[in-house]
Design a protein around this motif. Structure first.
Motif, short mmCIF file in Angstrom:
data_model
loop_
_atom_site.label_atom_id
_atom_site.label_comp_id
_atom_site.label_asym_id
_atom_site.label_seq_id
_atom_site.Cartn_x
_atom_site.Cartn_y
_atom_site.Cartn_z
N GLU A 1 -1.57 5.14 6.11
CA GLU A 1 -2.62 4.38 6.79
C GLU A 1 -3.95 4.55 6.05
O GLU A 1 -4.27 5.64 5.57
CB GLU A 1 -2.75 4.89 8.22
N ILE A 2 -4.72 3.48 5.96
CA ILE A 2 -6.05 3.54 5.34
C ILE A 2 -6.97 4.35 6.23
O ILE A 2 -7.02 4.15 7.44
CB ILE A 2 -6.62 2.12 5.10
N ARG A 3 -7.68 5.28 5.60
CA ARG A 3 -8.64 6.13 6.33
C ARG A 3 -10.03 5.92 5.76
O ARG A 3 -10.20 5.37 4.67
CB ARG A 3 -8.25 7.60 6.19
N THR A 4 -11.02 6.41 6.47
CA THR A 4 -12.41 6.33 6.01
C THR A 4 -12.94 7.74 5.80
O THR A 4 -12.83 8.59 6.69
CB THR A 4 -13.29 5.59 7.04
N ASP A 5 -13.48 7.99 4.60
CA ASP A 5 -14.08 9.28 4.29
C ASP A 5 -15.33 9.45 5.15
O ASP A 5 -16.25 8.63 5.07
CB ASP A 5 -14.45 9.32 2.80
N PRO A 6 -15.39 10.48 5.99
CA PRO A 6 -16.52 10.62 6.91
C PRO A 6 -17.85 10.94 6.22
O PRO A 6 -18.91 10.78 6.80
CB PRO A 6 -16.10 11.77 7.83
N TYR A 7 -17.79 11.35 4.96
CA TYR A 7 -19.02 11.72 4.25
C TYR A 7 -19.57 10.57 3.40
O TYR A 7 -20.77 10.45 3.22
CB TYR A 7 -18.77 12.94 3.35
N THR A 8 -18.66 9.72 2.88
CA THR A 8 -19.11 8.61 2.01
C THR A 8 -18.97 7.25 2.67
O THR A 8 -19.49 6.27 2.17
CB THR A 8 -18.29 8.59 0.71
N ASN A 9 -18.23 7.21 3.77
CA ASN A 9 -17.92 5.95 4.46
C ASN A 9 -17.04 5.02 3.63
O ASN A 9 -16.94 3.84 3.92
CB ASN A 9 -19.18 5.22 4.90
N LYS A 10 -16.42 5.53 2.58
CA LYS A 10 -15.53 4.75 1.73
C LYS A 10 -14.09 4.88 2.25
O LYS A 10 -13.71 5.91 2.80
CB LYS A 10 -15.58 5.22 0.27
N GLN A 11 -13.28 3.84 2.02
CA GLN A 11 -11.90 3.86 2.47
C GLN A 11 -10.98 4.40 1.38
O GLN A 11 -11.24 4.22 0.19
CB GLN A 11 -11.46 2.46 2.87
N PHE A 12 -9.91 5.07 1.83
CA PHE A 12 -8.94 5.65 0.89
C PHE A 12 -7.58 5.75 1.57
O PHE A 12 -7.48 5.69 2.80
CB PHE A 12 -9.39 7.03 0.40
N THR A 13 -6.56 5.91 0.75
CA THR A 13 -5.22 6.16 1.27
C THR A 13 -4.36 6.77 0.17
O THR A 13 -4.82 6.92 -0.96
CB THR A 13 -4.56 4.87 1.83
N PHE A 14 -3.13 7.10 0.51
CA PHE A 14 -2.22 7.76 -0.43
C PHE A 14 -0.87 7.05 -0.48
O PHE A 14 -0.44 6.45 0.50
CB PHE A 14 -1.96 9.21 0.00
N PHE A 15 -0.23 7.16 -1.62
CA PHE A 15 1.16 6.78 -1.81
C PHE A 15 1.73 7.75 -2.84
O PHE A 15 1.03 8.67 -3.27
CB PHE A 15 1.30 5.31 -2.24
N ALA A 16 2.98 7.59 -3.23
CA ALA A 16 3.58 8.54 -4.16
C ALA A 16 4.26 7.81 -5.31
O ALA A 16 4.72 6.67 -5.16
CB ALA A 16 4.60 9.42 -3.43
N ASP A 17 4.34 8.49 -6.45
CA ASP A 17 5.09 7.94 -7.58
C ASP A 17 6.58 8.19 -7.35
O ASP A 17 6.95 8.78 -6.32
CB ASP A 17 4.55 8.50 -8.91
N PRO A 18 7.46 7.76 -8.24
CA PRO A 18 8.90 7.92 -8.01
C PRO A 18 9.36 9.37 -7.82
O PRO A 18 10.42 9.60 -7.24
CB PRO A 18 9.54 7.31 -9.27
N ASP A 19 8.58 10.34 -8.29
CA ASP A 19 8.95 11.75 -8.10
C ASP A 19 8.20 12.41 -6.95
O ASP A 19 8.26 13.63 -6.79
CB ASP A 19 8.70 12.53 -9.39
N GLY A 20 7.47 11.63 -6.17
CA GLY A 20 6.76 12.19 -5.03
C GLY A 20 5.37 12.72 -5.34
O GLY A 20 4.75 13.35 -4.49
N LEU A 21 4.87 12.49 -6.57
CA LEU A 21 3.52 12.94 -6.91
C LEU A 21 2.52 12.15 -6.07
O LEU A 21 2.52 10.92 -6.12
CB LEU A 21 3.23 12.70 -8.40
N PRO A 22 1.69 12.83 -5.28
CA PRO A 22 0.73 12.11 -4.45
C PRO A 22 -0.34 11.41 -5.29
O PRO A 22 -0.92 12.01 -6.20
CB PRO A 22 0.09 13.21 -3.60
N ILE A 23 -0.57 10.13 -4.97
CA ILE A 23 -1.59 9.34 -5.66
C ILE A 23 -2.52 8.78 -4.60
O ILE A 23 -2.06 8.20 -3.61
CB ILE A 23 -0.97 8.20 -6.48
N GLU A 24 -3.80 8.97 -4.80
CA GLU A 24 -4.80 8.44 -3.88
C GLU A 24 -5.45 7.21 -4.51
O GLU A 24 -5.68 7.17 -5.72
CB GLU A 24 -5.89 9.49 -3.63
N ILE A 25 -5.72 6.22 -3.68
CA ILE A 25 -6.57 5.11 -4.10
C ILE A 25 -7.81 5.17 -3.25
O ILE A 25 -7.75 5.39 -2.04
CB ILE A 25 -5.86 3.73 -4.02
#
Length: 128
Positions: free
Chosen positions: A101-125
């Motif tokens: 789920e897309i979240r909002t950084d409480p300090y910057t007010n910017k939106q971010f979320t996570f997904f994983a590569d084929p090996d489960g490496l966490p990637i944030e956008i």
């Protein structure tokens, strides 16, 4: 000593072709140099992110699994800036990539979320 910037991030994958497809064809990173190192039975693929060399994708025979969940000591995740997070999430889900789920950084007010590569490496956008 003065560090200027991060030079690159090295990623070891378990299935080279699957990871190459993910990083090149889905995420759109540009291959710069691909070599097969016979003595190591290993591929090394240098990738550009937005025309800047930043990722080294490695394959090795029988690499050890990386503990990710629950969070383990060490590199937590890699993060990439995007202009439109909703558009990026929609794009990733078209490839059946599970995105949190897309979240909002409480300090910057910017939106971010996570997904994983084929090996489960966490990637944030992270939206600009």
């Amino acid at each position: 000593m003065k560090v200027k910037r991060i030079h690159h991030i090295a990623i070891i994958c378990s299935d080279y072709e699957k990871s190459k497809h993910f990083y090149v064809d889905i995420l759109g990173f540009t291959p710069q140099l691909e070599v097969y190192r016979e003595e190591r039975k290993s591929y090394k693929l240098d990738l550009k992110v937005n025309d800047v060399y930043q990722i080294e994708l490695f394959s090795f025979p029988n690499p050890k699994e990386r503990p990710s969940y629950p969070e383990a000591t060490g590199l937590r995740h890699i993060a990439f800036e995007v202009e439109d997070i909703k558009e990026t999430v929609d794009y990733l889900t078209k490839y059946s990539i599970e995105v949190e789920e897309i979240r909002t950084d409480p300090y910057t007010n910017k939106q971010f979320t996570f997904f994983a590569d084929p090996d489960g490496l966490p990637i944030e956008i992270y939206e600009l």
